[in-house]
Each structure stands twice: as C-alpha cells, then as structure tokens.
Design a protein around this motif. Structure first.
Motif, PDB file in Angstrom:
ATOM      1  N   TYR A  63      -3.106   6.671  -2.287  1.00 43.77           N
ATOM      2  CA  TYR A  63      -4.106   6.689  -3.351  1.00 43.77           C
ATOM      3  C   TYR A  63      -3.451   6.944  -4.716  1.00 43.77           C
ATOM      4  N   PHE A  67      -3.903   3.402  -6.452  1.00 42.06           N
ATOM      5  CA  PHE A  67      -5.280   3.286  -6.892  1.00 42.06           C
ATOM      6  C   PHE A  67      -5.691   4.258  -7.990  1.00 42.06           C
ATOM      7  N   ARG A  68      -4.868   5.193  -8.349  1.00 37.55           N
ATOM      8  CA  ARG A  68      -5.257   6.206  -9.329  1.00 37.55           C
ATOM      9  C   ARG A  68      -5.458   5.620 -10.707  1.00 37.55           C
ATOM     10  N   ASN A  70      -6.260   2.500 -11.470  1.00 40.39           N
ATOM     11  CA  ASN A  70      -7.117   1.318 -11.464  1.00 40.39           C
ATOM     12  C   ASN A  70      -8.579   1.643 -11.729  1.00 40.39           C
TER      13      ASN A  70
END
Length: 73
Positions: A63, A67-68, A70
């Motif tokens: 993550y 994804f942090r 985004n």
C-alpha cells in the motif's frame, strides 16, 4: 434459504432419546450420534499466529509503495 414450512416438529416436553451406540438394534428410531472428541494437538492457530501478521505487513508495504500517492483530490 428456502421459503417452505417445516414438516418436522418436536414436542419440547418429550424426553430426548439416549445417545446411539447400536444402530442396527434401533434402526427405526435412532438416537443422536455420539460426539467425537479429537485432540487439538496440531491446530491451525499456531500457523495463523505467524501468517496473519506477515500478510498484514506485506499488504502495508504494498500500500505505501504503490497506492499511497494515488489519492485524487
């Protein structure tokens, strides 16, 4: 789940039949089967103590790496 009326009803005041040990003798009206007591000497709990924290750490790393940043505003 089916939407049908149950055909089986039991009288709550009727005594419970004894635990069945000789099925051939009581074929027409069998009692409940005896419980099986198995030892829990190699349970899954021992493995889960290690697997779950490792999976959580791996997912957190994924993550934060991918994804942090985004997040759309």
């Amino acid at each position: 789940m089916e939407n049908s009326t149950p055909n089986h009803t039991e009288d709550p005041n009727k005594p419970v039949p004894p635990i069945e040990t000789d099925y051939e003798k009581h074929k027409e009206n069998p009692g409940p089967a005896p419980t099986v007591n198995e030892p829990d000497n190699e349970g899954a709990g021992q493995a889960m103590k290690w697997i779950i924290p490792i999976i959580v750490v791996v997912l957190l790393v994924v993550y934060f790496l991918f994804f942090r940043n985004n997040v759309s505003n």
